[in-house]
Design a protein around this motif. Structure first.
Motif, PDB file in Angstrom:
ATOM      1  N   GLY A 416      -2.526   0.174  -5.921  1.00 55.76           N
ATOM      2  CA  GLY A 416      -2.614  -1.271  -5.723  1.00 55.76           C
ATOM      3  C   GLY A 416      -4.011  -1.769  -5.455  1.00 55.76           C
ATOM      4  N   ALA A 417      -5.022  -0.907  -5.511  1.00 51.67           N
ATOM      5  CA  ALA A 417      -6.395  -1.334  -5.230  1.00 51.67           C
ATOM      6  C   ALA A 417      -6.971  -2.057  -6.446  1.00 51.67           C
ATOM      7  CB  ALA A 417      -7.254  -0.130  -4.879  1.00 51.67           C
ATOM      8  N   GLY A 418      -8.070  -2.798  -6.218  1.00 55.05           N
ATOM      9  CA  GLY A 418      -8.764  -3.446  -7.312  1.00 55.05           C
ATOM     10  C   GLY A 418      -8.291  -4.842  -7.625  1.00 55.05           C
ATOM     11  N   THR A 419      -7.395  -5.390  -6.785  1.00 55.22           N
ATOM     12  CA  THR A 419      -6.915  -6.758  -6.999  1.00 55.22           C
ATOM     13  C   THR A 419      -6.712  -7.419  -5.644  1.00 55.22           C
ATOM     14  OG1 THR A 419      -5.235  -8.087  -8.157  1.00 55.22           O
ATOM     15  CG2 THR A 419      -4.479  -6.070  -7.054  1.00 55.22           C
ATOM     16  N   ASP A 420      -6.097  -8.602  -5.622  1.00 58.02           N
ATOM     17  CA  ASP A 420      -5.842  -9.305  -4.369  1.00 58.02           C
ATOM     18  C   ASP A 420      -5.061  -8.391  -3.416  1.00 58.02           C
ATOM     19  OD1 ASP A 420      -5.575 -11.957  -2.790  1.00 58.02           O
ATOM     20  OD2 ASP A 420      -3.518 -11.146  -2.910  1.00 58.02           O
ATOM     21  N   PRO A 421      -5.539  -8.214  -2.164  1.00 60.48           N
ATOM     22  CA  PRO A 421      -4.888  -7.265  -1.249  1.00 60.48           C
ATOM     23  C   PRO A 421      -3.409  -7.549  -1.032  1.00 60.48           C
ATOM     24  CG  PRO A 421      -7.022  -7.931  -0.389  1.00 60.48           C
ATOM     25  CD  PRO A 421      -6.766  -8.803  -1.584  1.00 60.48           C
ATOM     26  N   VAL A 422      -3.028  -8.811  -0.894  1.00 66.02           N
ATOM     27  CA  VAL A 422      -1.619  -9.140  -0.644  1.00 66.02           C
ATOM     28  C   VAL A 422      -0.775  -8.747  -1.845  1.00 66.02           C
ATOM     29  CG1 VAL A 422       0.016 -10.991  -0.159  1.00 66.02           C
ATOM     30  CG2 VAL A 422      -2.231 -10.993   0.950  1.00 66.02           C
ATOM     31  N   ALA A 425      -0.762  -4.888  -2.313  1.00 66.11           N
ATOM     32  CA  ALA A 425       0.120  -4.178  -1.385  1.00 66.11           C
ATOM     33  C   ALA A 425       1.575  -4.350  -1.790  1.00 66.11           C
ATOM     34  CB  ALA A 425      -0.105  -4.693   0.032  1.00 66.11           C
ATOM     35  N   ALA A 426       1.961  -5.572  -2.172  1.00 61.10           N
ATOM     36  CA  ALA A 426       3.344  -5.820  -2.584  1.00 61.10           C
ATOM     37  C   ALA A 426       3.677  -5.011  -3.836  1.00 61.10           C
ATOM     38  CB  ALA A 426       3.546  -7.314  -2.833  1.00 61.10           C
ATOM     39  N   LEU A 427       2.729  -4.962  -4.784  1.00 60.85           N
ATOM     40  CA  LEU A 427       2.936  -4.196  -6.011  1.00 60.85           C
ATOM     41  C   LEU A 427       3.054  -2.699  -5.703  1.00 60.85           C
ATOM     42  CD1 LEU A 427       3.138  -4.751  -9.024  1.00 60.85           C
ATOM     43  CD2 LEU A 427       0.677  -4.397  -9.202  1.00 60.85           C
ATOM     44  N   ALA A 428       2.229  -2.227  -4.776  1.00 57.95           N
ATOM     45  CA  ALA A 428       2.274  -0.814  -4.411  1.00 57.95           C
ATOM     46  C   ALA A 428       3.624  -0.430  -3.826  1.00 57.95           C
ATOM     47  CB  ALA A 428       1.156  -0.499  -3.419  1.00 57.95           C
ATOM     48  N   VAL A 429       4.160  -1.274  -2.927  1.00 58.68           N
ATOM     49  CA  VAL A 429       5.469  -1.001  -2.330  1.00 58.68           C
ATOM     50  C   VAL A 429       6.539  -0.960  -3.408  1.00 58.68           C
ATOM     51  CG1 VAL A 429       7.253  -1.916  -0.806  1.00 58.68           C
ATOM     52  CG2 VAL A 429       4.858  -1.923  -0.072  1.00 58.68           C
ATOM     53  N   ALA A 430       6.473  -1.901  -4.355  1.00 60.60           N
ATOM     54  CA  ALA A 430       7.485  -1.958  -5.408  1.00 60.60           C
ATOM     55  C   ALA A 430       7.427  -0.722  -6.297  1.00 60.60           C
ATOM     56  CB  ALA A 430       7.282  -3.228  -6.240  1.00 60.60           C
ATOM     57  N   ILE A 431       6.219  -0.282  -6.623  1.00 62.64           N
ATOM     58  CA  ILE A 431       6.072   0.913  -7.474  1.00 62.64           C
ATOM     59  C   ILE A 431       6.616   2.146  -6.757  1.00 62.64           C
ATOM     60  CG2 ILE A 431       4.378   2.466  -8.523  1.00 62.64           C
ATOM     61  CD1 ILE A 431       2.655  -0.062  -9.052  1.00 62.64           C
ATOM     62  N   ILE A 432       6.284   2.283  -5.471  1.00 58.46           N
ATOM     63  CA  ILE A 432       6.784   3.438  -4.708  1.00 58.46           C
ATOM     64  C   ILE A 432       8.301   3.420  -4.635  1.00 58.46           C
ATOM     65  CG2 ILE A 432       6.862   4.449  -2.388  1.00 58.46           C
ATOM     66  CD1 ILE A 432       3.912   3.716  -2.093  1.00 58.46           C
ATOM     67  N   GLU A 433       8.869   2.251  -4.449  1.00 55.02           N
ATOM     68  CA  GLU A 433      10.334   2.137  -4.410  1.00 55.02           C
ATOM     69  C   GLU A 433      10.943   2.595  -5.730  1.00 55.02           C
ATOM     70  OE1 GLU A 433      12.710   1.288  -2.229  1.00 55.02           O
ATOM     71  OE2 GLU A 433      11.252   1.277  -0.606  1.00 55.02           O
ATOM     72  N   TYR A 448      -4.131  -0.123   2.761  1.00 59.59           N
ATOM     73  CA  TYR A 448      -3.358  -1.323   3.089  1.00 59.59           C
ATOM     74  C   TYR A 448      -2.514  -1.119   4.342  1.00 59.59           C
ATOM     75  CZ  TYR A 448      -4.502  -3.150  -1.551  1.00 59.59           C
ATOM     76  OH  TYR A 448      -5.162  -3.613  -2.655  1.00 59.59           O
ATOM     77  N   THR A 449      -2.616  -2.082   5.277  1.00 60.07           N
ATOM     78  CA  THR A 449      -1.784  -2.039   6.487  1.00 60.07           C
ATOM     79  C   THR A 449      -0.321  -2.199   6.127  1.00 60.07           C
ATOM     80  OG1 THR A 449      -3.599  -2.967   7.782  1.00 60.07           O
ATOM     81  CG2 THR A 449      -1.401  -3.121   8.731  1.00 60.07           C
ATOM     82  N   GLU A 450      -0.030  -2.995   5.087  1.00 62.66           N
ATOM     83  CA  GLU A 450       1.366  -3.231   4.689  1.00 62.66           C
ATOM     84  C   GLU A 450       2.069  -1.924   4.318  1.00 62.66           C
ATOM     85  OE1 GLU A 450      -0.915  -6.998   3.844  1.00 62.66           O
ATOM     86  OE2 GLU A 450      -1.234  -4.833   3.666  1.00 62.66           O
ATOM     87  N   LEU A 451       1.316  -1.013   3.691  1.00 61.46           N
ATOM     88  CA  LEU A 451       1.937   0.263   3.324  1.00 61.46           C
ATOM     89  C   LEU A 451       2.154   1.151   4.556  1.00 61.46           C
ATOM     90  CD1 LEU A 451       0.219   1.276  -0.028  1.00 61.46           C
ATOM     91  CD2 LEU A 451       2.567   0.557   0.333  1.00 61.46           C
ATOM     92  N   LYS A 452       1.272   1.058   5.547  1.00 58.93           N
ATOM     93  CA  LYS A 452       1.496   1.783   6.807  1.00 58.93           C
ATOM     94  C   LYS A 452       2.783   1.285   7.457  1.00 58.93           C
ATOM     95  CE  LYS A 452      -3.520   1.845   7.714  1.00 58.93           C
ATOM     96  NZ  LYS A 452      -4.572   1.475   8.684  1.00 58.93           N
ATOM     97  N   THR A 453       2.932  -0.028   7.504  1.00 60.51           N
ATOM     98  CA  THR A 453       4.137  -0.622   8.109  1.00 60.51           C
ATOM     99  C   THR A 453       5.375  -0.235   7.318  1.00 60.51           C
ATOM    100  OG1 THR A 453       2.763  -2.483   8.808  1.00 60.51           O
ATOM    101  CG2 THR A 453       5.158  -2.784   8.889  1.00 60.51           C
ATOM    102  N   TYR A 454       5.240  -0.244   5.994  1.00 55.28           N
ATOM    103  CA  TYR A 454       6.366   0.146   5.132  1.00 55.28           C
ATOM    104  C   TYR A 454       6.815   1.576   5.448  1.00 55.28           C
ATOM    105  CZ  TYR A 454       8.560   1.896   0.838  1.00 55.28           C
ATOM    106  OH  TYR A 454       9.408   2.494  -0.058  1.00 55.28           O
TER     107      TYR A 454
END
Length: 794
Positions: A416-422, A425-433, A448-454
């Protein structure tokens, strides 16, 4: 296994291939290493791992076998089958294959210590000593055929030498006689294979003969005098016969090669297979690696794993588990902290395991098998294809999402790096899911803090972090599983000198939730480090205590044993002294009683003299029981087994330990070595020591079986003696022969070099009189030629 070359390069498996090729002992096995691919099925992988393990065990116990620089003889065998005559180089290569086949069979059959899965491959080798020796005797080098190749060749060469002598003798009259003034130089040379003399151009009519050549200046002509024309003709005829006989010999040898061409090709393939497996074992030894457990469960467990491409002295081991309780690992931490190395280690270990290679880790490491290993690592930016970093990553991720299945390992770097952090992070969570939904195992690095929380909120997903020392501004490269990493951006910036006001302004811009999370992570990290420090101190203290306790117990046991031995010796000596005094006293009293009864006798003087003689004789013949100082073997003692070479024994009469150098002879005597002294003693004066034996200097003790194992493991089939005197070299060789027989080797090589030949001659004088030597010869091509002596031991 569906692995692309890009994945192999990204995970640096191609470098492991090159390391393996460097460890392989033959060119064929090195080429096989460079094309090594992972296997897909469990049975295949386990068999590969077992072969590597057994080769490592054999190497450790007996040393790596000699593969003798074997080269592929397949093309030569095919040509021989079609009736072609092989060159001398090709025949020598065939001899090397045969010699290596024989030495490998001798290696596995001599001193067989345990069964291995490689035994079958060894036993498939088919040596042919007759053809090997025939080629070795006939061909000395690529340019030279030996006279012994055939009686006809020896006879032709004898005639050639005689003809040469006659020609030179005739020409010498031109060089040294009255004709010398017509010559440009007083030499005999050759032109077009015929002997000629250099005549001055202006004197060409002075010497009758055939002109074969002129010098570039025209001042010299090369004339074959008529007196040697017939002799030169005879010489050319003999040389033609020699060439014909050599061609016949090569054709005969080529026909024998053709007869066993299939077996030679099989031999080469089996030798290459064994060389490759022993190359894997050598790589395992260099990496200090272990055989991983191959499990059918969907779990990867690494225990103190070390990346094989990082220097062993600096690499920091990592331990992690992926699968089982959690199928996804989110790794956080600072840049250059070791996150990407962790991903590469996991992916590379999976490839190495399925390729049959050992892993640089500790016992307990286990991996499952994967059908696909899908990776997105590094900067995928491409200017030529107009792709930004994010776009390039996304192209790769689209391919991964399309290919993943429940037997995949998926590795993401900075997902999810290289683009808007929000959005990232949302895209990264979706891909992992999505990856988790397909049943694949996944590991990803992120900031990303969002992925730590996830990871904290989602079952089956676990946080991990790469430790960073804020005080030194350096990563420790330790992987901490179960704890998310703290960014440390503010602390690092402040340490580097960024003004405090900027740090505070940046801190105030962070949301309350993020502040609380970072605060909790900071406290958690501090608590963990304190706990680890205390655990480390406790472990060190415990280790110190255990070492002290073991040393104390050993010292107490040794002192008690020593005191018991001294007490037993004192009791035995005292008992011997008492029995000696009693026996002597009884005998003397008996003799005195006899004398008392005979004191009236006329022969009193004679009786006294006789009594003295008998007392002396009695004391002498019974000194074994009267003398309490000399220790002799207990008459009830029986050797528990037959004595063998290498056994450690006690010379009872001397109280010294020694090692048997050979088995007892018919007279009941045996040669032993006690320290630097060799001597022969009676078997009845020996007591077998089966408990422990002292090897070398100091207090290092090994069991007899361990000593033999150590000799077998460290023994090499050649010893280097260059630069030594004859006596120095023989001292080394004498001990070397004993170790060779102990290790079960019958053929060894003494490397003495060529030089003046003095060292070789000195060694040969000793070899002629040594009873352990069955035969010896100079080395052949591929064995070291004249710089090596090959010795066959009895």
């Amino acid at each position: 296994m569906n692995i692309t070359e890009k994945t192999i390069t990204t995970l640096e498996f191609d470098k492991i291939r090159r390391m393996l090729a460097d460890a392989c002992p033959t060119a064929g096995s090195a080429a096989q290493a460079l094309t090594l691919a992972p296997a897909e099925y469990v049975d295949q992988v386990r068999r590969r791992q077992k072969r590597t393990t057994d080769a490592r065990r054999l190497s450790d116990a007996k040393g790596m076998p000699s593969f003798g620089g074997v080269t592929d003889v397949g093309d030569s065998c095919e040509r021989a089958q079609k009736g072609a005559i092989l060159t001398q180089r090709e025949l020598m290569d065939v001899a090397v294959v045969l010699r290596t086949s024989r030495s490998l069979l001798e290696y596995i059959r001599s001193n067989r210590l345990f069964e291995t899965v490689l035994d079958e491959v060894f036993e498939r080798l088919m040596p042919n000593r007759h053809l090997e020796d025939r080629i070795g005797r006939s061909i000395l080098s690529e340019e030279l055929i030996a006279d012994e190749a055939s009686p006809a060749l020896a006879e032709v060469r004898r005639k050639i030498r005689a003809a040469n002598g006659r020609v030179r003798e005739t020409l010498s009259r031109y060089i040294g006689g009255g004709y010398s003034k017509f010559l440009q130089e007083n030499i005999v040379t050759q032109r077009n294979g015929r002997y000629v003399i250099p005549v001055k151009a202006e004197c060409r009519n002075e010497i009758k003969g055939l002109i074969h050549d002129t010098s570039s200046s025209g001042a010299t002509i090369f004339v074959e005098p008529m007196a040697v024309v017939d002799a030169n003709n005879e010489l050319r005829m003999l040389e033609a016969k020699e060439a014909h006989e050599i061609e016949r010999i090569l054709a005969e040898l080529s026909a024998q090669v053709a007869d066993m061409a299939d077996r030679l090709s099989l031999n080469y393939r089996n030798i290459t297979e064994l060389a490759f497996v022993f190359g894997c074992a050598e790589l395992s030894r260099r990496m200090d690696a272990i055989e991983p457990q191959v499990t059918e469960e969907r779990v990867c467990r690494l225990v103190r794993a070390r990346h094989p491409l990082i220097d062993k002295r600096t690499v920091v081991p990592i331990s992690l588990t992926l699968g089982g309780e959690y199928d996804t690992l989110i790794i956080t931490g600072p840049n250059t902290g070791g996150k990407t190395v962790t991903l590469k280690t996991l992916g590379l270990f999976a490839l190495m395991t399925q390729a049959g290679l050992h892993l640089p880790a500790e016992e307990g490491t286990s991996l499952c098998l994967f059908e696909k290993i899908l990776v997105n690592l590094g900067d995928e930016q491409s200017i030529e294809q107009s792709l930004s970093t994010f776009s390039a990553h996304m192209v790769n991720i689209v391919s991964i999402v399309a290919e993943r299945n429940d037997r995949s390992l998926v590795l993401f770097d900075e997902l999810g790096a290289g683009t808007d952090p929000v959005e990232g992070a949302a895209l990264a969570v979706a891909i992992i899911e999505d990856i988790r939904g397909a049943g694949a195992l996944c590991a990803s690095t992120t900031h990303y803090t969002e992925l730590k929380t996830y990871a904290l909120d989602t079952p089956g997903v676990c946080n991990a972090s790469c430790e960073f020392d804020v005080e030194t501004l350096r990563p420790t490269y330790r992987l901490i599983v179960g704890t998310p990493g703290k960014s440390n951006a503010f602390a690092i910036s402040e340490k580097l000198g960024l003004p405090r006001r900027i740090i505070e302004r940046a801190n105030s811009a962070i949301g309350a939730e993020n502040k609380r999370l970072e605060h909790v992570l900071g406290e958690l990290e501090a608590t963990r480090q304190q706990a680890e420090k205390q655990l480390s101190e406790a472990t060190a203290m415990r280790s110190e205590y255990e070492a002290y306790r073991k040393d104390a117990e050993r010292e107490i046991a040794e002192r008690l044993a020593s005191a018991e031995r001294e007490l037993e010796n004192a009791r035995r000596k005292a008992q011997n002294m008492v029995e000696s005094a009693k026996a002597s006293g009884d005998y003397i009293m008996e003799e005195m009683d006899k004398l008392r009864k005979q004191r009236e006798s006329e022969r009193l003087g004679e009786e006294l003299a006789r009594a003295r003689r008998e007392i002396r004789e009695h004391l002498r013949t019974h000194s074994d029981s009267f003398d309490p100082v000399v220790v002799r073997r207990d008459e009830k003692y029986v050797l528990p087994r037959k004595l063998c070479r290498g056994d450690e024994v006690l010379i009872v009469s001397l109280g010294k330990k020694a090692v048997l150098l050979e088995e007892p002879d018919r007279s009941g005597k045996v040669t032993v070595q006690a320290g630097i002294i060799k001597t022969k003693v009676e078997v009845s004066d020996l007591q077998l020591i089966e408990e422990e034996m002292q090897i070398g200097a100091g207090e290092q003790k090994k069991k007899a079986s361990e000593y033999r194992m150590s000799v077998c493991r460290e023994f090499k089939d050649e010893i280097h003696l260059r630069g030594m005197t004859g006596d120095e070299a023989w001292s080394r060789v004498d001990k070397y022969f004993d170790e060779a027989q102990l290790a079960g080797f019958h053929t060894v090589r003494l490397v003495h070099g060529k030089g003046t030949g003095a060292l070789k001659n000195a060694l040969w004088r000793y070899l002629k009189t040594d009873r352990r030597v069955a035969s010896f010869r100079i080395g052949q091509f591929g064995e070291g030629d004249g710089g090596v002596t090959v010795v066959e031991l009895k």
